[in-house]
Scaffold this active site. Structure first.
Site, short mmCIF file in Angstrom:
data_model
loop_
_atom_site.label_atom_id
_atom_site.label_comp_id
_atom_site.label_asym_id
_atom_site.label_seq_id
_atom_site.Cartn_x
_atom_site.Cartn_y
_atom_site.Cartn_z
CG ASP A 45 35.07 43.23 25.00
OD1 ASP A 45 36.23 43.59 24.71
OD2 ASP A 45 34.74 42.04 25.15
NE ARG B 180 36.71 37.24 34.60
CZ ARG B 180 35.44 36.93 34.81
NH1 ARG B 180 35.03 36.61 36.01
NH2 ARG B 180 34.58 36.95 33.83
C1 PRP Z 1 37.10 42.20 34.08
C2 PRP Z 1 36.74 43.31 35.03
C3 PRP Z 1 37.50 42.93 36.27
C4 PRP Z 1 37.44 41.43 36.24
C5 PRP Z 1 36.40 40.98 37.21
O1 PRP Z 1 38.34 42.41 33.51
O2 PRP Z 1 37.07 44.60 34.57
O3 PRP Z 1 38.85 43.37 36.28
O4 PRP Z 1 37.06 41.05 34.91
O5 PRP Z 1 36.38 39.61 37.32
P1 PRP Z 1 36.81 38.82 38.63
O6 PRP Z 1 36.16 39.51 39.78
O7 PRP Z 1 36.25 37.45 38.39
O8 PRP Z 1 38.30 38.80 38.72
P2 PRP Z 1 39.00 41.41 32.45
O9 PRP Z 1 39.88 40.43 33.13
O10 PRP Z 1 37.94 40.87 31.56
O11 PRP Z 1 39.99 42.35 31.65
P3 PRP Z 1 39.73 43.68 30.81
O12 PRP Z 1 39.36 44.76 31.80
O13 PRP Z 1 41.03 43.89 30.18
O14 PRP Z 1 38.62 43.42 29.83
N1 URA Z 2 33.99 41.12 33.80
C1 URA Z 2 33.10 41.83 33.09
O1 URA Z 2 33.48 42.74 32.34
N2 URA Z 2 31.80 41.52 33.21
C2 URA Z 2 31.34 40.54 34.00
O2 URA Z 2 30.12 40.32 34.07
C3 URA Z 2 32.29 39.80 34.74
C4 URA Z 2 33.60 40.12 34.64
#
Ligand code: PRP
Ligand code: URA
Length: 212
Positions: free
Chosen positions: A206, A107
């Site tokens: 994270d 995202r």
């Molecule tokens: C987080 C989470 C989802 C997404 C949700 O991933 O694991 O994939 O955000 O958000 P949304 O519903 O608004 O799309 P992130 O993009 O932070 O990547 P990561 O898993 O690599 O930390």
């Molecule tokens: N992704 C996350 O990991 N946490 C949130 O709260 C929203 C998006």
């Protein structure tokens, strides 16, 4: 949020307990990862109640009998990278023969729009029951993207497991994909202005991988 027939918030005391511990900011990475895995295993059981079984002859120590089993090679788990990786082992604990696919979506922190950077799906996925996993369903952009990628590959039987959902995102994904059953451990209050789920559990990636 209005009632949606394809959204199931799992009411399970063990899920509530484990999720309460996972939400706590003092819960460290190792414990957090274990809890996400355990919650996913329970969610897998709950979401697979109506899976198709095939008859199979079994010889017990006493006699032959016809029993019902999952069809071989009929299930795939697909993780949305990166945080979905934290749920894969929980599914495999229950369904050890499932094959595993990966869709990388990240995202944009400012616009909150999803960006797909990787996709590797098992051969023949279009004929399998697909369990898509991502712990967080926030705006719904990532889940919507992943579901579109699976449908483009011809997948027809898809279940989506998210641990925490925000009403805005859940409604968006459930409406865009009425054919997909969405299972949540909790439906939280809201999204904040930074796109975080409240009360939520913070940044799942994270916390799973100790990157912050
Ligand atoms: C987080 C989470 C989802 C997404 C949700 O991933 O694991 O994939 O955000 O958000 P949304 O519903 O608004 O799309 P992130 O993009 O932070 O990547 P990561 O898993 O690599 O930390
Ligand atoms: N992704 C996350 O990991 N946490 C949130 O709260 C929203 C998006």
């Amino acid at each position: 949020m209005r009632k949606l027939s394809n959204v199931f918030v799992l009411e399970h005391a063990l899920i509530k307990h484990k999720l309460a511990v996972a939400r706590d900011s003092s819960t460290e990475t190792k414990k957090f990862r274990e809890l996400i895995g355990e919650i996913t295993a329970i969610m897998t059981c709950e979401s697979m109640r109506d899976i198709n079984l095939v008859p199979k002859e079994v010889e017990t120590p006493l006699e032959k009998t016809v029993q019902h089993r999952i069809k071989e090679k009929s299930i795939a788990v697909v993780a949305i990278l990166r945080a979905g990786l934290g749920m894969v082992d929980g599914v495999l604990d229950i369904l050890p023969t499932a094959c595993v696919g990966h869709i990388g979506i990240s995202r944009d922190e400012k616009t909150l729009t999803p960006n797909e950077y990787y996709c590797k799906l098992p051969e023949g996925i279009e004929d399998k029951t697909v369990i898509l996993v991502d712990p967080m369903l926030a705006t719904g952009g990532s889940a919507d993207d992943a579901l579109n990628a699976l449908k483009k590959r011809g997948c027809k039987d898809i279940r989506f497991l998210a641990i925490v959902g925000a009403p805005e995102g859940v409604e968006k994904v459930a409406t865009a994909h009425p054919d997909v059953k969405i299972y949540l451990s909790a439906l939280d209050r809201e999204l904040d202005k930074n796109g975080y789920i409240r009360p939520g559990l913070g940044d799942a990636g994270d916390r799973l991988f100790g990157t912050k």
